[in-house]
Design a protein around this motif. Structure first.
Motif, mmCIF file in Angstrom:
data_model
loop_
_atom_site.group_PDB
_atom_site.id
_atom_site.type_symbol
_atom_site.label_atom_id
_atom_site.label_comp_id
_atom_site.label_asym_id
_atom_site.label_seq_id
_atom_site.Cartn_x
_atom_site.Cartn_y
_atom_site.Cartn_z
ATOM 1 N N VAL A 34 0.696 -1.647 -0.124
ATOM 2 C CA VAL A 34 -0.102 -0.206 -0.198
ATOM 3 C C VAL A 34 1.125 1.539 -0.535
ATOM 4 O O VAL A 34 1.876 1.463 1.027
ATOM 5 C CB VAL A 34 -1.177 0.197 1.336
ATOM 6 N N VAL A 176 -10.466 2.762 -3.340
ATOM 7 C CA VAL A 176 -12.553 2.759 -3.322
ATOM 8 C C VAL A 176 -12.237 4.130 -2.348
ATOM 9 O O VAL A 176 -13.964 5.140 -2.272
ATOM 10 C CB VAL A 176 -12.072 2.434 -2.150
ATOM 11 N N LYS A 185 -15.121 -1.448 1.740
ATOM 12 C CA LYS A 185 -14.641 -2.213 1.838
ATOM 13 C C LYS A 185 -14.997 -4.019 1.420
ATOM 14 O O LYS A 185 -14.210 -4.719 1.270
ATOM 15 C CB LYS A 185 -15.617 -2.482 3.362
ATOM 16 N N MET A 188 -12.174 -3.729 -2.001
ATOM 17 C CA MET A 188 -10.807 -4.005 -1.125
ATOM 18 C C MET A 188 -11.169 -5.808 -0.736
ATOM 19 O O MET A 188 -9.846 -6.580 -1.046
ATOM 20 C CB MET A 188 -10.358 -3.262 0.380
ATOM 21 N N ASP A 189 -12.029 -6.549 0.375
ATOM 22 C CA ASP A 189 -12.131 -7.560 0.314
ATOM 23 C C ASP A 189 -11.956 -8.849 -0.891
ATOM 24 O O ASP A 189 -11.438 -9.330 -1.195
ATOM 25 C CB ASP A 189 -13.603 -7.757 1.276
ATOM 26 N N TRP A 192 -8.294 -8.058 -2.462
ATOM 27 C CA TRP A 192 -7.355 -8.787 -1.812
ATOM 28 C C TRP A 192 -7.388 -9.798 -1.561
ATOM 29 O O TRP A 192 -6.635 -11.038 -2.141
ATOM 30 C CB TRP A 192 -7.140 -8.385 -0.578
ATOM 31 N N CYS A 204 -0.870 -0.044 -4.408
ATOM 32 C CA CYS A 204 -2.006 0.005 -4.097
ATOM 33 C C CYS A 204 -2.400 1.357 -3.288
ATOM 34 O O CYS A 204 -1.443 1.269 -2.413
ATOM 35 C CB CYS A 204 -3.109 -0.511 -3.634
ATOM 36 N N LEU A 206 -3.971 4.451 -1.287
ATOM 37 C CA LEU A 206 -4.765 4.800 -0.632
ATOM 38 C C LEU A 206 -4.841 5.635 0.171
ATOM 39 O O LEU A 206 -4.243 6.302 0.437
ATOM 40 C CB LEU A 206 -5.163 3.491 -0.099
ATOM 41 N N LEU A 211 -7.985 1.209 6.048
ATOM 42 C CA LEU A 211 -7.557 0.168 5.514
ATOM 43 C C LEU A 211 -6.391 0.010 4.611
ATOM 44 O O LEU A 211 -5.700 -1.673 4.334
ATOM 45 C CB LEU A 211 -7.846 0.871 3.498
ATOM 46 N N TYR A 215 -5.006 -4.064 5.333
ATOM 47 C CA TYR A 215 -5.265 -4.976 3.777
ATOM 48 C C TYR A 215 -3.196 -4.649 3.221
ATOM 49 O O TYR A 215 -2.879 -5.966 3.110
ATOM 50 C CB TYR A 215 -5.272 -3.882 2.533
#
Ligand SMILES: Nc1ncnc2c1ncn2[C@@H]1O[C@H](COP(=O)(O)OP(=O)(O)OP(=O)(O)O)[C@@H](O)[C@H]1O
Length: 263
Positions: A34, A176, A185, A188-189, A192, A204, A206, A211, A215
């Motif tokens: 991230v 997001v 969410k 992202m779930d 990932w 990624c 962010l 988050l 993640y």
């Protein structure tokens, strides 16, 4: 799976802005990174350099066996076909169905006009497009116009289109940012879990620190184009996050969800 190695990457735009300043790091196959940093810290420039959309002023980027600065335009196209991209704004064709948008992910494999339309695309590609839609739980929306889907659904179509490319490395730019927390969410779930099951390398960006903590295996923080931190999430300190965002940008730690530092 592809490895990524960035060495001494510097990008100075024509107006004199130094967007990246001696950025170096490597990403191993299957690693989820991230990228954090305040507005203007250089995150998008870094992604654009990796994609070969910006030319580095100095330094280099190696993706697998490709050394980006040495590639001609045909080789760059070939390299990009191995990279998936997921954007904040989805970049779907709103007037086309979800299925048709996903099918367009195959265009990196062939420029044949057959691939442009569902009726003429090879059966194997049409089947694969449905599998990708199924992977993001949108089978029932396959024939629906993309612009009639919710933001979260559109982002899932964009992820399915990326999967259609069979990417080895995925670059994700604020996936997001335009979604409500629940849809964000879910996206992202989903993203990932796909990254994990396919052992994809992902970078990624962010702005949501919660988050990022949830993640990111590894968190790289940019400030003024320089790497300010590079750490695994277990070792992430509130102090490091504070250094990324305060004080020049005037953002209160509490607004970012960072606990106040007591020293
Ligand atoms: N094409 C360009 N020409 C000149 N300067 C640019 C260009 N693109 C970006 N910059 C500058 O480079 C710096 C880094 O911008 P960049 O968009 O990479 O930051 P970012 O971290 O992605 O920001 P955000 O979080 O707002 O998207 C900024 O100062 C920006 O103004």
């Amino acid at each position: 799976m592809l490895s990524l190695k960035i060495s001494g990457l510097t990008k100075v735009y024509l107006n004199g802005t130094t967007a990246l300043d001696q950025v170096s790091f490597s990403a191993q196959p299957g690693e989820g990174i991230v990228l954090l940093g305040a507005n203007g810290s250089g995150k998008s420039t870094l992604l654009r350099c990796i994609l070969g959309l910006e030319t580095a002023t100095s330094g280099d980027i190696c993706i697998g066996n490709w050394q980006i600065s040495q590639l001609n335009s045909q080789q760059l196209r070939q390299m990009r076909s191995q990279l998936g991209m997921v954007f904040q704004k989805f970049h779907l064709v709103g007037s086309l169905s979800a299925f048709h948008n996903v099918l367009h992910g195959a265009l990196g494999r062939s420029t044949s006009p057959r691939y442009w339309f569902p009726a003429t695309a090879p059966e194997i590609e049409r089947k694969r497009a449905m599998e990708c839609l199924d992977r993001v739980n949108l089978t029932h929306f396959a024939q629906q116009r993309a612009d009639t889907l919710s933001g979260g659904q559109q982002q899932r179509v964009a992820i399915a289109r990326t999967l259609m490319q069979n990417p080895k490395l995925i670059l994700v730019d604020e996936p997001v940012a335009s979604l409500d927390p629940q849809a964000g969410k879910e996206v992202m779930d989903l993203l990932w879990s796909i990254v994990r099951e396919q052992r994809l390398t992902v970078i990624c960006t962010l702005h949501q620190l919660a988050l990022a903590r949830e993640y990111g295996d590894r968190i790289i923080g940019l400030r003024d184009g320089k790497i300010q931190m590079d750490t695994t999430v277990n070792y992430l300190q509130d102090r490091d996050l504070t250094m990324l965002y305060e004080p020049e940008f005037g953002v209160r730690c509490s607004e970012l969800g960072i606990r106040e530092i007591s020293t």
